[in-house]
Design a protein around this motif. Structure first.
Motif, PDB file in Angstrom:
ATOM      1  N   SER A  66      -0.023 -34.541   1.673  1.00  0.00           N
ATOM      2  CA  SER A  66       0.878 -33.421   1.366  1.00  0.00           C
ATOM      3  C   SER A  66       0.242 -32.435   0.401  1.00  0.00           C
ATOM      4  O   SER A  66       0.510 -31.226   0.456  1.00  0.00           O
ATOM      5  N   GLN A  67      -0.617 -32.947  -0.490  1.00  0.00           N
ATOM      6  CA  GLN A  67      -1.288 -32.071  -1.442  1.00  0.00           C
ATOM      7  C   GLN A  67      -2.454 -31.311  -0.816  1.00  0.00           C
ATOM      8  O   GLN A  67      -2.896 -30.297  -1.348  1.00  0.00           O
ATOM      9  N   PRO A  70      -1.336 -26.899   3.624  1.00  0.00           N
ATOM     10  CA  PRO A  70      -0.556 -25.778   3.094  1.00  0.00           C
ATOM     11  C   PRO A  70       0.927 -26.111   2.968  1.00  0.00           C
ATOM     12  O   PRO A  70       1.499 -26.802   3.816  1.00  0.00           O
ATOM     13  N   LYS A  71       1.554 -25.617   1.917  1.00  0.00           N
ATOM     14  CA  LYS A  71       2.994 -25.800   1.746  1.00  0.00           C
ATOM     15  C   LYS A  71       3.736 -25.051   2.853  1.00  0.00           C
ATOM     16  O   LYS A  71       3.328 -23.979   3.267  1.00  0.00           O
ATOM     17  N   GLY A  72       4.804 -25.662   3.321  1.00  0.00           N
ATOM     18  CA  GLY A  72       5.564 -25.061   4.404  1.00  0.00           C
ATOM     19  C   GLY A  72       4.999 -25.386   5.768  1.00  0.00           C
ATOM     20  O   GLY A  72       5.510 -24.907   6.787  1.00  0.00           O
ATOM     21  N   ARG A  75       5.545 -31.460   8.010  1.00  0.00           N
ATOM     22  CA  ARG A  75       6.277 -32.418   7.183  1.00  0.00           C
ATOM     23  C   ARG A  75       5.582 -33.764   7.323  1.00  0.00           C
ATOM     24  O   ARG A  75       5.331 -34.234   8.430  1.00  0.00           O
TER      25      ARG A  75
END
Length: 381
Positions: A66-67, A70-72, A75
């Motif tokens: 998750s890190q 990219p954010k968004g 999932r």
């Protein structure tokens, strides 16, 4: 456009599925990618295919992934619940079941219950719970399309045929890297020897299974359920050139054989595109250069894993699950250089001899037998 969930996306089958998507972007999109712990390759695949979901085995790996993305974006899920969610997601049209080993069973069942077409490369699913899996596919009204080259070959030879006309099937085996190794030298073979397959480029576990012929034994059990055939109608023949992938014989004495180069891209593409064929631009076998195709009977004494698989299939109940789990652990120990090659079949035989199946055959009982066999082998390694 078909949306795919690729269970085992970083393995040899999964990478080939990604190659099909890469070649035919107008036909396929990736909704979910599920791997084990190869975060580097999974991160690259996420960047290329932009899936909505990504799954890894462990919670700490999910947090690390998750890190790194990219954010968004995707999932990130983890563990068996994550694999099941990805396999059964509403958006998915085809779930490719290519996770190695027993871990593929529950996600494959989840996909079938959600009425997803399953492209099956995980033979252990049918080895462990063939009756349950095939009944679920029938109840859901969805197909299981074989990805293994041997089962894809049988599937293609059976198209448009009546099963009443089928006399039997013959699964071909290359014989692996130890086909001509003297029996007294087999025990001294190490992982580097077992992984030197003459024809196929596969993952480590399946390559060792090919060396011991356990892979062919597992395929026999898978074929029994996939095609609804009794064991006496399933034969194995050694075919070192790996050009004929399998054959179907009919009651009038004729046979159909499916042929091609030893490359997994074609059966994978056929499972994804069925009933169409994709223009893969793959070269045909060069028969003049090959010269001859040869066949021989398997040596059941030198390669006892094949006999053990037939025995487990005849016994039924949870014996095939024990066969598979004991072999997985024994192969893992061999690859870790904890046991010699010759001890793999001995550990599997000991587990089968010590196993006492109960009267019930639900998924929970199969998984319990799987855990028992793993503990049994671990204690002896």
């Amino acid at each position: 456009m078909k949306k795919l969930c690729i269970l085992g996306s970083t393995g040899s089958i999964g990478r080939n599925v990604c190659e099909v998507v890469r070649r035919f972007p107008g036909l396929y999109a990736v909704h979910a990618l599920a791997a084990g712990q190869n975060l580097d390759l999974l991160e690259q695949q996420i960047a290329e295919f932009s899936p909505a979901l990504a799954v890894v085995r462990k919670k700490e790996d999910a947090e690390a992934l998750s890190q790194r993305i990219p954010k968004g974006g995707a999932r990130v899920l983890f563990g068996t619940p994550g694999y099941e969610e990805a396999a059964s997601a509403d958006e998915v049209d085809v779930t490719v079941s290519a996770i190695m080993g027993a871990a593929g069973l529950l996600p494959t069942l989840a996909a079938l219950k959600a009425k997803k077409t399953v492209a099956l490369a995980n033979k252990e699913t049918l080895v462990m719970a063939g009756e349950i899996v095939m009944e679920q596919a029938k109840a859901s009204g969805v197909p299981i399309l074989p990805v293994d080259s041997e089962h894809s070959a049988v599937f293609q030879c059976l198209e448009g045929r009546k099963m009443d006309d089928v006399a039997g099937i013959t699964l071909t085996a290359s014989g692996g890297p130890f086909l001509n190794t003297p029996a007294d030298e087999l025990s001294s073979m190490g992982p580097q020897d077992a992984l030197a397959h003459p024809n196929w480029d596969m993952g480590a576990k399946i390559t060792v299974d090919s060396a011991s012929l356990m892979n062919k034994g597992l395929e026999v059990i898978e074929a029994k359920w996939l095609f609804g055939l009794p064991l006496e109608k399933i034969k194995v023949v050694i075919h070192p050139q790996s050009i004929i992938h399998s054959m179907v014989s009919f009651i009038d004495g004729t046979l159909l054989a499916q042929m091609g180069r030893p490359d997994m891209l074609a059966p994978i593409a056929y499972a994804l595109s069925y009933p169409r064929r994709l223009p893969l631009a793959m070269p045909e076998p060069d028969f003049p250069q090959i010269g001859s195709l040869t066949f021989q009977e398997p040596d059941y004494e030198r390669f006892p894993c094949l006999s053990l698989a037939f025995s487990a299939a005849r016994e039924g109940k949870t014996y095939p699950a024990v066969l598979n789990a004991a072999n997985e652990k024994a192969v893992g120990a061999f690859l870790a250089k904890k046991i010699p090659f010759g001890r793999i079949p001995r550990l599997v035989e000991q587990a089968l001899s010590a196993h006492h199946p109960g009267p019930d055959m639900g998924v929970e009982h199969i998984l319990a037998a799987d855990r028992w066999a793993r503990d049994f082998v671990d204690a002896r390694v």
